[in-house]
Enzyme design. Structure first.
Site, PDB file in Angstrom:
ATOM      1  CB  SER A 135      35.369  39.377  35.053  1.00 35.36           C
ATOM      2  OG  SER A 135      35.342  39.651  33.675  1.00 35.36           O
ATOM      3  CG  ASP A 183      33.320  46.838  33.096  1.00 38.85           C
ATOM      4  OD1 ASP A 183      34.037  46.655  32.093  1.00 38.85           O
ATOM      5  OD2 ASP A 183      32.847  45.903  33.783  1.00 38.85           O
ATOM      6  CG  HIS A 207      36.087  44.529  34.558  1.00 38.34           C
ATOM      7  ND1 HIS A 207      34.873  44.161  34.027  1.00 38.34           N
ATOM      8  CD2 HIS A 207      36.793  43.381  34.684  1.00 38.34           C
ATOM      9  CE1 HIS A 207      34.851  42.857  33.822  1.00 38.34           C
ATOM     10  NE2 HIS A 207      35.998  42.354  34.229  1.00 38.34           N
TER      11      HIS A 207
END
Length: 494
Positions: free
Chosen positions: A184, A424, A449
């Site tokens: 991320s 995601d 994710h």
């Protein structure tokens, strides 16, 4: 309902700094990844293999004022169990916007991959998070105009470079290839680190890194488009119910005793003080469970089954509440607005998104959320009100690039794997196709994710295992090529 204000409120909950809420998790916690970590991570086996160290880190890498040379302890953890020593590889996890242990216990991929490469594993904590906060508490930093100014991406990357060069010297491993890995925001850091410090890192694995979701490089409604698609694919009737619920919530809230009615209907933990307490909670629930729609749980399906199985309920809000119960389990209460914003990490993340990480997120007319455009002027004013300074929405693309990314990275970038799962919502800002022979996109249709970095499970589907193995094969190729170059230059003999 002012959807723009709602999106600004929820924005800080949308990246990795937000908990998915699962059936086994407390429904009152929506920040970070802790609930998912507690249900999925093998905490003892990973943490027990680590040694903790602190590096005296320079406060300001880019200035020569006296205060720039002040140092603070920055934490890093090492697992040397599998390291062969000498010039064997070093796998480095670049910490993001949370306490380092939380990421370690969830992302077992690095720990599990180390034996194959005889790799040293290093976990670096991001400055101003966890135990790597200079001088005062994390909350006090955000109230200190001077200290807060040292809290930015460029400083964080320089921290990582300095620690890694120090470690190679300390370990007498000058030619050990370093692979940086992140998820991320940490994935964004990994990609940017490879671009800014190619002499330190041989390659980077950037998982679910939305590096294009900045400075309006991609359509601003892509995030909520994908969230809506996930629910629509699960159940069209569920999608339509959620879409219709916002007007119903607003209508009830407009009544003289509307907030009291909503408080009772949704079993809030105390009376709602504003309708946004409820709407922001629901948006967060929908978003986080789409973002982490992991097998075999598939929380989006859980929510939709709860909503659809309550289809006989005449009140649409009763069906929405049934979906909430389906994902969160039975509880005495479900909504505690103060706990949406009381996390230290979330407070720090709010500063980052008001400085050099401005995500231009909006909702269009064809999502299950009320339409709202991103108003940069309103955003700037909100940040100025909170911190006394405006954000710099164009700085990231100035410093790292981003526009014409295929052309730019093909000309000067190399050795980056971008992994994404198309379920995601952050994949809307991800690199989804190959840019060159060494800047590779590894994409899965059903992935969520950063799922490829999660600790492996027996229930993992074949496509997930293939994604992980593909990344490892690419990394292995980088390492072999690096060793070939060392031999060609007579820098190593074995």
């Amino acid at each position: 309902m002012d959807m723009h204000k709602l999106l600004l409120c929820v924005l800080g909950l949308l990246l990795l700094a937000a908990f998915p809420v699962t059936a086994k998790a407390t429904p009152l916690t929506v920040h970070g990844l802790g609930n998912l970590r507690r249900s999925l991570a093998e905490e003892d086996s990973i943490l027990s293999s680590l040694e903790t160290f602190y590096y005296n880190q320079t406060l300001d890498h880019f200035n020569y004022q006296p205060q720039s040379f002040v140092t603070f302890p920055q934490r890093y953890l090492i697992n040397s169990k599998y390291w062969g020593g000498g010039n064997d590889p070093i796998f480095v996890y670049l910490g993001g916007e949370d306490v380092l242990e939380d990421d370690i216990t969830l992302f077992g991929f690095i720990h599990e991959s180390a034996p194959r490469f005889k790799a040293l594993v290093v976990y670096l904590e991001h400055r101003f998070y966890g135990k790597s906060v200079p001088f005062v508490s994390q909350r006090e930093v955000l109230n200190n105009n001077t200290l807060r100014g040292y809290f930015n991406i460029a400083q964080a990357l320089a921290d990582y470079a300095e620690i890694l060069l120090y470690l190679k010297h300390k370990l007498s491993a000058p030619y050990s290839p370093i692979i940086v890995i992140g998820a991320s925001y940490g994935g964004m850091l990994a990609a940017w680190f490879r671009l800014k410090y190619p002499h330190v890192a041989v390659g980077a694995l950037a998982s679910s890194a939305p590096i294009l979701y900045l400075d309006e490089m991609v359509p601003p409604d892509g995030f909520f488009q994908i969230v809506s698609r996930d629910y629509r694919e699960s159940s069209r009737s569920c999608y339509e119910t959620i879409k219709a619920s916002w007007d119903k919530i607003a209508k009830v809230a407009s009544q003289p005793n509307g907030l009291s009615i909503l408080s009772q209907k949704f079993k809030s933990c105390g009376n709602l003080s504003d309708v946004s307490d409820l709407t922001s909670y629901l948006v967060t629930i929908y978003v986080q469970n789409a973002k982490f729609d992991i097998p075999p749980i598939y929380p989006v399906d859980m929510i939709c089954r709860g909503i659809d199985e309550a289809r006989n309920e005449t009140d649409i809000l009763d069906r929405i509440f049934a979906g909430l119960v389906a994902i969160a389990g039975n509880s005495s209460c479900y909504i505690n607005a103060s706990r949406l914003t009381d996390s230290n990490s979330l407070l720090s993340w709010s500063w980052q998104t008001c400085s050099d990480l401005v995500f231009t997120i909006s909702t269009g007319n064809d999502t299950m959320f009320p339409p709202s455009s991103f108003d940069i002027e309103s955003y700037i004013e909100q940040c100025k009100s909170a911190y006394g300074v405006p954000p710099r929405p164009h700085w990231v693309t100035t410093y790292f690039g981003g526009y014409d990314i295929k052309l730019v990275l093909k000309r000067f970038g190399s050795n980056i794997v971008f992994t994404n799962g198309l379920r995601d919502p952050w994949s809307a800002g991800g690199i989804l196709e190959n840019i060159s022979d060494s800047i590779i996109a590894v994409v899965t249709k059903n992935g969520s994710h950063a799922l490829d970095l999660f600790t492996a499970k027996k229930t993992d589907p074949e496509w997930l295992m293939k994604q992980r193995n593909t990344s490892l094969d690419i990394i292995e190729g980088w390492i072999y090529k690096y060793y070939d170059d060392l031999h060609a230059l007579n820098l190593i003999n074995n």
